[in-house]
Design an enzyme around this catalytic site. Structure first.
Site, PDB file in Angstrom:
ATOM      1  N   GLU A 155      -4.844  -1.545  -9.218  1.00  0.00           N
ATOM      2  CA  GLU A 155      -4.094  -0.407  -9.736  1.00  0.00           C
ATOM      3  C   GLU A 155      -2.797  -0.840 -10.402  1.00  0.00           C
ATOM      4  O   GLU A 155      -2.076  -1.709  -9.904  1.00  0.00           O
ATOM      5  CB  GLU A 155      -3.772   0.534  -8.577  1.00  0.00           C
ATOM      6  CG  GLU A 155      -3.015   1.784  -8.966  1.00  0.00           C
ATOM      7  CD  GLU A 155      -2.807   2.725  -7.797  1.00  0.00           C
ATOM      8  OE1 GLU A 155      -2.327   3.847  -8.026  1.00  0.00           O
ATOM      9  OE2 GLU A 155      -3.121   2.333  -6.647  1.00  0.00           O
ATOM     10  N   GLU A 256      -3.805  12.819  -6.170  1.00  0.00           N
ATOM     11  CA  GLU A 256      -2.778  12.020  -5.503  1.00  0.00           C
ATOM     12  C   GLU A 256      -1.409  12.498  -5.970  1.00  0.00           C
ATOM     13  O   GLU A 256      -0.646  11.757  -6.577  1.00  0.00           O
ATOM     14  CB  GLU A 256      -2.976  10.529  -5.790  1.00  0.00           C
ATOM     15  CG  GLU A 256      -2.222   9.653  -4.792  1.00  0.00           C
ATOM     16  CD  GLU A 256      -2.355   8.173  -5.083  1.00  0.00           C
ATOM     17  OE1 GLU A 256      -2.982   7.470  -4.277  1.00  0.00           O
ATOM     18  OE2 GLU A 256      -1.827   7.720  -6.120  1.00  0.00           O
TER      19      GLU A 256
END
Length: 275
Positions: A155, A256
């Site tokens: 990520e 998220e």
């Protein structure tokens, strides 16, 4: 094309946090979701006792939701830490101790995506040495993921909020993905495309999607500014997700974002269940 065509899951490490961990899977199910993801829940322990692992497994199973994503141990999240695998000494050792524990837990719930956060730069340590350590540990993580039939996610975060994290662009994260795959020959390392983080970095999101959709293994969203639910900021998230789908991405989209009064009001209830 937009929200209605996506498969959404809820990140239980940032949403439903007003509840104890073991109550969050049921809360997600009550809100209409059939899938969840998690950061490593035990921030102080890469190897929690079996009873704690079993209790979380039962809570997820009893709620009838699917675990679709799990982070490896990454230190204190949320908080100052951003990962452990590139940190020399104790934290790297803790990451290694966690690899099989996390992989086995994921396998027990049919989870097929494991996220490995890279780790902040450390004063007095050569960045090249950190990168070499990171690759060594990521190879181990990729092999553990392959053992359970899972992908390994890498990520990119954002520089304003994580100034010491080295992967703060899509190209930087994808370069690590490529280096892992070259080292293992497994091809199971993928890019985690978090549209909030990339937008905070000022990236051209349509161009990023066009360039990297084929290397993307998971997507996460929050609006910008504010990291709130879709519609609280200025990102055209429905359009961007539609572009991703047209580009061939059919995987999960993780929610998220920071909770608010209407955390899920933007998403019709019938669109929350996996199809």
């Amino acid at each position: 094309m937009g929200f209605a065509e996506q498969r959404f899951n809820v990140n239980l490490s940032i949403l439903f946090t007003e509840l104890p961990l073991l109550e969050r899977p049921a809360a997600a199910a009550a809100a209409g979701f059939t899938a969840v993801e998690l950061w490593w829940p035990w921030v102080d322990s890469p190897t929690p006792v079996r009873s704690e692992l079993d209790a979380l497994k039962r809570a997820i199973e009893d709620a009838g939701v699917q675990l679709t994503g799990l982070n490896f141990y990454a230190g204190q999240l949320p908080g100052p830490d951003r990962g452990a695998l590139s940190l020399p000494g104790v934290e790297s050792e803790r990451f290694r101790a966690n690899i099989d524990v996390a992989a086995d837990f994921a396998q027990s719930l049919g989870c097929r995506a494991l996220n490995a956060l890279y780790g902040n730069r450390v004063d007095g340590v050569d960045p090249a040495a950190q990168d070499a350590l990171a690759l060594e540990n990521l190879v181990l993580a990729a092999r553990a993921a392959d053992r359970i039939g899972a992908i390994l996610l890498i990520e990119a975060l954002n520089r304003p909020e994580s100034p010491r994290y080295p992967l703060v662009s899509a190209p930087a994260a994808v370069d690590v993905v490529d280096r892992i795959n070259d080292a293992t020959g497994l091809g199971n390392a993928k890019f985690l495309m978090d549209l909030y983080h990339l937008s905070m970095n000022g990236e051209d999101l349509p161009s990023t999607i066009e360039r990297y959709a084929s290397k993307t293994g998971h997507v996460q969203i929050a609006d910008n500014p504010g990291r709130g639910a879709p519609g609280t900021g200025a990102l055209p998230l429905a359009e961007l997700l539609g572009q991703l789908r047209k580009a061939g991405y059919e995987g999960w989209v993780g929610l998220e974002y920071k909770p608010g009064a209407e955390s899920f009001g933007w998403l019709p209830r019938e669109a929350r269940a996996a199809r």
